[in-house]
Design a protein around this motif. Structure first.
Motif, mmCIF file in Angstrom:
data_model
loop_
_atom_site.group_PDB
_atom_site.id
_atom_site.type_symbol
_atom_site.label_atom_id
_atom_site.label_comp_id
_atom_site.label_asym_id
_atom_site.label_seq_id
_atom_site.Cartn_x
_atom_site.Cartn_y
_atom_site.Cartn_z
ATOM 1 N N LYS A 137 -38.839 13.382 -52.839
ATOM 2 C CA LYS A 137 -37.479 13.584 -52.316
ATOM 3 C C LYS A 137 -36.469 12.788 -53.128
ATOM 4 O O LYS A 137 -35.382 13.288 -53.475
ATOM 5 N N PHE A 180 -35.680 14.507 -56.463
ATOM 6 C CA PHE A 180 -34.744 15.627 -56.322
ATOM 7 C C PHE A 180 -33.317 15.118 -56.116
ATOM 8 O O PHE A 180 -32.364 15.647 -56.712
ATOM 9 N N GLU A 239 -30.767 18.566 -58.681
ATOM 10 C CA GLU A 239 -31.199 19.949 -58.823
ATOM 11 C C GLU A 239 -31.674 20.507 -57.486
ATOM 12 O O GLU A 239 -32.130 19.770 -56.602
ATOM 13 N N ILE A 258 -34.243 22.835 -55.128
ATOM 14 C CA ILE A 258 -35.681 23.112 -55.113
ATOM 15 C C ILE A 258 -35.961 24.453 -55.788
ATOM 16 O O ILE A 258 -36.936 24.600 -56.546
ATOM 17 N N VAL A 312 -35.841 24.135 -59.681
ATOM 18 C CA VAL A 312 -36.977 23.402 -60.221
ATOM 19 C C VAL A 312 -38.247 24.247 -60.117
ATOM 20 O O VAL A 312 -39.049 24.316 -61.061
#
Length: 488
Positions: free
Chosen positions: A9, A12, A17, A19, A22
């Motif tokens: 977490k 990120f 970005e 989810i 990615v």
């Protein structure tokens, strides 16, 4: 939230970005990453590798990221136990046993009751008393209940290595606390195992459980009892009172002995070579066997013909008795049909290839094997590892190192054993240590089972390649031409 999902977490959040983007970049499912962030799903290793590459993690960040992933796969307690066992073997690999010259006869250090202050002075007083007491003769017993921060294991080792004959009973307090007690007790074995081995069982560790939070009202709760001294110690080892009055020493010694009767003995030791061999034979589990030694455990390939060819005696044990015990031992290993784990090192394998010495065998009973017989053993091991009837694991020395003076194995009851090899100070089979505490045994068994998929050992294909190289070397040494290991 697990440590892995918390780390993911943060990655990120730091990158900014989404989810979805990615997942698209690394070729993973968006929903699987979503669920990984809430611990609803465990990501495949391939995806974890891709995430580490995508977020451009440094070496330190990668190590932490994959460590959290392993903790997620195994559970934090199981992972902690695995690391503690790895630390144990790495620590034991660094212990060196060598005979020491007998110490100069010391003078009696104290004649009257004395207060000693200062950590350095306290330690010096303890060591001078132990050196004097152990120089007074044989059959001396020392009783100890030490503060957790005081470790005199090295000094006790050195006293035994000078040839001093004495017995030590040590009492440990194992607090009952929340969390993982097992890993802490595994680390305690780093002190206990060398003392049990070098003393050939004259060191006996006992333990009791105690709830945390009890208030100490005595500033000198800890003590060492010798035939002529009682040493009271403070928790922080900053002060000690040395008593010399015989009635007081006797009072504490009797109290200590009554305590031991209510406590559990952590290890059981045997020092008779025939008893050690018999325990090994009786302990062989036909369903699952775990062996950890720097050399592969070749015992399942030792037939009656090999025993007759190589076995000899130095006169201390009748040859017929040795043959009978040895034949039962190796026939028991041959009956293990699955889950036969043999964990060894590349260094130990090369030692066997080059010398033919089987270090778990006393050299006075078993001489080095001829190159042709080494070739047969290694070829059979290769074949069984290839088809899966033997799980042969070669450790990566950067992660896991094995002591060359000791073998570890699990018996039919699930108990852990530590036996000496012929590289030990007193030779092979001089001591067998048996640990039967269920929670410790369970941790060691889980450790063995986790090794094939861990970074601590080479992949199977690399292990087979190393064996292939050894087989080629032995073919040259033996003058034989076996074209394919499967033909043997």
């Amino acid at each position: 939230m697990s440590k892995f999902s918390g780390c993911l977490k943060r990655l990120f959040e730091a990158s900014g970005e989404s989810i979805a983007s990615v997942a698209r970049d690394i070729g993973a499912e968006r929903t699987s990453i979503h669920k990984a962030l809430t611990d609803e799903r465990v990501l495949p290793y391939r995806v974890v590798q891709a995430l580490a590459g995508h977020f451009r993690l440094t070496l330190e960040e990668r190590e932490e990221f994959f460590q959290y992933y392993e903790m997620l796969l195994q559970g934090e307690d199981a992972w902690s136990n695995q690391q503690a066992i790895c630390d144990l073997f790495n620590h034991l690999a660094d212990v060196r046993f060598a005979p020491s010259a007998a110490a100069v006869q010391p003078e009696r250090p104290f004649d009257n009751a004395t207060l000693v202050e200062g950590e350095y002075a306290v330690r010096g007083a303890i060591l001078s008393i132990l050196a004097w007491e152990t120089s007074q003769g044989e059959d001396i017993t020392i009783q100890m209940f030490l503060p957790s921060g005081l470790n005199i294991s090295q000094e006790l080792l050195e006293l035994w290595m000078t040839g001093a004959q004495f017995h030590v009973d040590e009492l440990f307090c194992s607090p009952v606390v929340t969390g993982n007690n097992c890993s802490r007790d595994i680390h305690l074995l780093e002190r206990i195992i060398p003392l049990c081995l070098v003393s050939c069982g004259a060191y006996a560790p006992y333990y009791f459980r105690e709830r945390t939070g009890t208030q100490d009202i005595n500033p000198l709760n800890y003590y060492i009892i010798t035939p002529n001294y009682l040493i009271h110690l403070s928790q922080e080892q900053s002060a000690a009172v040395v008593h010399t009055r015989k009635p007081l020493i006797r009072l504490f010694s009797n109290h200590f002995q009554r305590l031991l009767e209510r406590c559990d003995l952590l290890t059981n030791c045997t020092s008779s070579i025939l008893d050690v061999l018999q325990k090994y034979t009786d302990a062989t589990n036909p369903d699952t066997s775990f062996f950890m030694l720097i050399q592969p455990c070749f015992g399942r390939y030792v037939t009656s013909n090999y025993i007759q060819k190589y076995l000899r005696t130095d006169g201390t044990v009748p040859l017929e008795t040795l043959y009978s015990v040895g034949d039962r031992r190796f026939s028991a290993l041959r009956k293990v049909e699955k889950n036969y784990y043999t964990v060894f090192s590349e260094e130990g394998l090369q030692l066997f290839i080059e010398t033919g010495i089987m270090i778990e065998m006393p050299p006075e009973f078993v001489p080095p094997l001829e190159p042709a017989d080494r070739l047969v053993f290694l070829t059979k091991l290769h074949r069984e590892m290839e088809i899966g009837t033997v799980i042969g694991l070669i450790v990566r020395p950067s992660y896991l190192r094995l002591p060359d003076y000791m073998e570890a194995y699990v018996d039919a009851d699930g108990c852990i054993h530590f036996d000496t090899t012929n590289r030990f100070l007193h030779g092979a089979y001089c001591c067998d240590i048996r640990i039967s505490e269920e929670y410790l045994c369970r941790a060691f068994q889980q450790f063995f089972r986790s090794l094939p998929s861990s970074k601590m050992v080479y992949p199977k294909e690399d292990a087979l390649r190393i064996l292939d190289e050894g087989i080629s070397k032995l073919k040259n040494l033996s003058g034989q031409n076996i074209a394919n290991p499967k033909q043997v």
